[in-house]
Design a protein around this motif. Structure first.
Motif, PDB file in Angstrom:
ATOM      1  N   GLY A  26      -3.712   0.051  -6.135  1.00 41.14           N
ATOM      2  CA  GLY A  26      -4.412   1.174  -5.705  1.00 41.14           C
ATOM      3  C   GLY A  26      -4.956   1.937  -6.989  1.00 41.14           C
ATOM      4  N   ARG A  27      -6.352   2.297  -7.021  1.00 42.16           N
ATOM      5  CA  ARG A  27      -6.918   3.011  -7.870  1.00 42.16           C
ATOM      6  C   ARG A  27      -7.641   4.107  -7.419  1.00 42.16           C
ATOM      7  N   THR A  28      -6.948   5.274  -8.026  1.00 41.83           N
ATOM      8  CA  THR A  28      -7.305   6.544  -7.640  1.00 41.83           C
ATOM      9  C   THR A  28      -7.962   6.666  -6.039  1.00 41.83           C
ATOM     10  N   LEU A  29      -7.193   6.273  -5.191  1.00 44.56           N
ATOM     11  CA  LEU A  29      -7.465   6.250  -3.745  1.00 44.56           C
ATOM     12  C   LEU A  29      -7.730   7.602  -3.169  1.00 44.56           C
ATOM     13  N   SER A  30      -8.886   7.736  -2.469  1.00 46.45           N
ATOM     14  CA  SER A  30      -8.868   8.825  -1.523  1.00 46.45           C
ATOM     15  C   SER A  30      -8.947   8.225  -0.062  1.00 46.45           C
ATOM     16  N   LEU A  31      -8.214   8.561   0.937  1.00 41.00           N
ATOM     17  CA  LEU A  31      -8.253   7.871   2.114  1.00 41.00           C
ATOM     18  C   LEU A  31      -8.133   8.759   3.149  1.00 41.00           C
ATOM     19  N   GLY A  32      -8.846   8.353   4.287  1.00 41.06           N
ATOM     20  CA  GLY A  32      -8.929   9.532   5.381  1.00 41.06           C
ATOM     21  C   GLY A  32      -9.999   8.813   6.467  1.00 41.06           C
ATOM     22  N   TYR A  33     -10.460   9.608   7.146  1.00 40.96           N
ATOM     23  CA  TYR A  33     -11.226   9.287   8.229  1.00 40.96           C
ATOM     24  C   TYR A  33     -12.610  10.402   8.426  1.00 40.96           C
ATOM     25  N   HIS A  34     -13.719   9.806   8.404  1.00 36.68           N
ATOM     26  CA  HIS A  34     -14.919  10.762   8.873  1.00 36.68           C
ATOM     27  C   HIS A  34     -14.960  11.721   7.670  1.00 36.68           C
ATOM     28  N   GLN A  35     -14.905  11.118   6.509  1.00 34.73           N
ATOM     29  CA  GLN A  35     -15.119  11.907   5.116  1.00 34.73           C
ATOM     30  C   GLN A  35     -14.021  12.923   4.909  1.00 34.73           C
ATOM     31  N   GLU A  36     -13.063  12.819   5.891  1.00 35.11           N
ATOM     32  CA  GLU A  36     -11.956  14.060   5.520  1.00 35.11           C
ATOM     33  C   GLU A  36     -10.670  13.323   4.854  1.00 35.11           C
ATOM     34  N   ALA A  37     -10.279  13.512   3.952  1.00 38.24           N
ATOM     35  CA  ALA A  37      -9.129  12.666   3.047  1.00 38.24           C
ATOM     36  C   ALA A  37      -7.871  13.430   3.258  1.00 38.24           C
ATOM     37  N   LEU A  38      -6.770  12.504   3.799  1.00 39.26           N
ATOM     38  CA  LEU A  38      -5.566  12.786   3.996  1.00 39.26           C
ATOM     39  C   LEU A  38      -4.856  12.793   2.853  1.00 39.26           C
ATOM     40  N   ILE A  39      -5.298  11.727   1.951  1.00 38.21           N
ATOM     41  CA  ILE A  39      -4.700  11.434   0.489  1.00 38.21           C
ATOM     42  C   ILE A  39      -5.631  11.293  -0.285  1.00 38.21           C
ATOM     43  N   HIS A  40      -5.353  12.000  -1.598  1.00 42.98           N
ATOM     44  CA  HIS A  40      -6.468  11.968  -2.589  1.00 42.98           C
ATOM     45  C   HIS A  40      -6.146  11.614  -3.816  1.00 42.98           C
ATOM     46  N   GLY A  41      -6.725  10.878  -4.602  1.00 49.03           N
ATOM     47  CA  GLY A  41      -6.374  10.497  -6.254  1.00 49.03           C
ATOM     48  C   GLY A  41      -5.218   9.767  -6.499  1.00 49.03           C
ATOM     49  N   LEU A  42      -4.705   8.834  -5.303  1.00 52.51           N
ATOM     50  CA  LEU A  42      -3.577   8.304  -5.421  1.00 52.51           C
ATOM     51  C   LEU A  42      -3.635   6.672  -6.274  1.00 52.51           C
ATOM     52  N   SER A  43      -2.945   6.548  -7.155  1.00 53.34           N
ATOM     53  CA  SER A  43      -2.766   5.330  -7.824  1.00 53.34           C
ATOM     54  C   SER A  43      -1.382   4.642  -7.892  1.00 53.34           C
ATOM     55  N   PHE A  44      -1.427   3.525  -7.830  1.00 58.15           N
ATOM     56  CA  PHE A  44      -0.010   2.961  -7.489  1.00 58.15           C
ATOM     57  C   PHE A  44      -0.269   1.241  -7.711  1.00 58.15           C
ATOM     58  N   GLU A  45       0.902   0.515  -7.957  1.00 59.57           N
ATOM     59  CA  GLU A  45       1.004  -0.871  -7.877  1.00 59.57           C
ATOM     60  C   GLU A  45       2.188  -1.416  -7.262  1.00 59.57           C
ATOM     61  N   VAL A  46       2.072  -2.478  -6.590  1.00 62.81           N
ATOM     62  CA  VAL A  46       2.985  -3.320  -5.725  1.00 62.81           C
ATOM     63  C   VAL A  46       3.271  -4.456  -6.577  1.00 62.81           C
ATOM     64  N   ARG A  47       4.380  -4.655  -7.345  1.00 63.10           N
ATOM     65  CA  ARG A  47       4.531  -5.831  -8.099  1.00 63.10           C
ATOM     66  C   ARG A  47       5.445  -6.721  -7.522  1.00 63.10           C
ATOM     67  N   ARG A  48       5.303  -8.051  -8.080  1.00 58.54           N
ATOM     68  CA  ARG A  48       5.936  -9.280  -7.473  1.00 58.54           C
ATOM     69  C   ARG A  48       7.540  -8.957  -7.328  1.00 58.54           C
ATOM     70  N   GLY A  49       8.133  -9.175  -6.220  1.00 61.20           N
ATOM     71  CA  GLY A  49       9.704  -9.200  -6.180  1.00 61.20           C
ATOM     72  C   GLY A  49      10.095  -7.849  -5.951  1.00 61.20           C
ATOM     73  N   GLU A  50       9.511  -6.826  -5.693  1.00 58.43           N
ATOM     74  CA  GLU A  50       9.980  -5.385  -5.654  1.00 58.43           C
ATOM     75  C   GLU A  50      10.189  -5.072  -4.069  1.00 58.43           C
ATOM     76  N   ILE A  51      10.961  -4.148  -3.816  1.00 58.86           N
ATOM     77  CA  ILE A  51      11.063  -3.708  -2.460  1.00 58.86           C
ATOM     78  C   ILE A  51      10.426  -2.092  -2.516  1.00 58.86           C
ATOM     79  N   LEU A  52       9.341  -2.010  -2.100  1.00 60.17           N
ATOM     80  CA  LEU A  52       8.677  -0.474  -2.004  1.00 60.17           C
ATOM     81  C   LEU A  52       8.807   0.131  -0.447  1.00 60.17           C
TER      82      LEU A  52
END
Length: 280
Positions: free
Chosen positions: A34-60
């Motif tokens: 995930g690269r600098t994600l802004s997530l939400g609905y109707h242009q209203e963000a619940l999450i803003h500026g989130l970056s992360f990785e899910v790598r092989r073999g991990e438990i997140l």
């Protein structure tokens, strides 16, 4: 060090920990980014500026209260929701199996537990393709892995909550995917069933090298299971390796109440105090 992400700009961001920006480094292949994600609905963000990785073999473990954006983030990871900004990148041809909450499954149809598990194969190869012997074998193996063989011929709607969770987990496993995403996998379970589920997921990850993402509103569910966590708080998101994130000062800052981490019988425990209290 853990990585702090932003919630909407209108929220008050953590001041003392907001400067911690370096993410942990892992050598395993990233399956989803995930690269600098802004997530939400109707242009209203619940999450803003989130970056992360899910790598092989991990438990997140993705942990947060109702309304914190867990489901929104989950939908974006699965490709069901387009980000308001930023992007989600997936490894080419990445296959993801999804285990929904039990109460989201229609229990009206008189389908057996085995037929529910077999749905995991049709989702993988297409509903119009004829079911082959290898699909039935895969469904039986998956039921066997979760100890669900005795449930095979029983109607799914007649099973207990814990039994239904096992069947749904077997369905996800039968799809033979690289990543397993579980939404509240211990919902409705008693203490013994929850402990058995956690132990099984650890064994599955260790033996099958399966990447697992668990979404839950209860931090104790992932305390002794996850290798990394993403904690969605009221004002910030904390993401990093479990041992680095599970620091009392970070958790207290994130949740706004005194949080203490202890160990009993070799297992991590969590004790939460009252707001404004100096101790527990």
């Amino acid at each position: 060090m853990p990585l702090w992400g932003d919630l909407p700009e209108s929220s008050v961001r953590s001041k003392s920990l907001g400067c911690i920006l370096s993410a942990f480094v892992m050598t395993a292949e990233p399956l989803l980014i995930g690269r600098t994600l802004s997530l939400g609905y109707h242009q209203e963000a619940l999450i803003h500026g989130l970056s992360f990785e899910v790598r092989r073999g991990e438990i997140l473990g993705i942990v947060g209260p109702n309304g914190s954006g867990k489901t929104t983030l989950l939908r974006a990871m699965l490709g069901l929701l387009k980000p308001l900004d930023g992007m989600v990148e997936r490894k080419a041809a990445l296959a993801i199996s999804y285990m929904p909450q039990r109460e989201r499954i229609d229990v009206i149809l008189p389908v057996t537990a085995f037929e529910v598990v077999l749905m995991g194969r049709t989702a993988r190869v297409g509903a119009l393709r004829r079911v082959h012997g290898e699909d039935r074998d895969a469904a039986r193996r998956a039921l066997g892995l979760v100890g669900g063989e005795p449930l095979s011929g029983r109607l799914y709607r007649d099973l207990s909550g814990g039994q239904q969770q096992r069947v749904l987990l077997a369905r996800a496993i039968a799809a033979d995917s690289e990543m397993l995403v579980l939404d509240e996998p211990t919902a409705g379970m008693d203490v013994a069933s929850e402990a058995a589920m956690i132990a099984f997921l650890q064994e599955l990850n260790r033996n099958q090298k399966l990447t697992i993402v668990i979404v839950t509103h209860l931090l104790p569910v992932v305390l002794n299971l996850a290798t990394s966590v993403m904690l969605l708080g009221t004002h910030s998101i904390l993401h990093g390796p479990l041992d680095q994130v599970l620091q009392e000062e970070f958790l207290t800052e994130l949740y706004g109440v005194p949080v203490h981490i202890g160990t009993i019988a070799g297992k991590r425990t969590l004790v939460v105090g009252q707001p404004g209290a100096n101790g527990v």
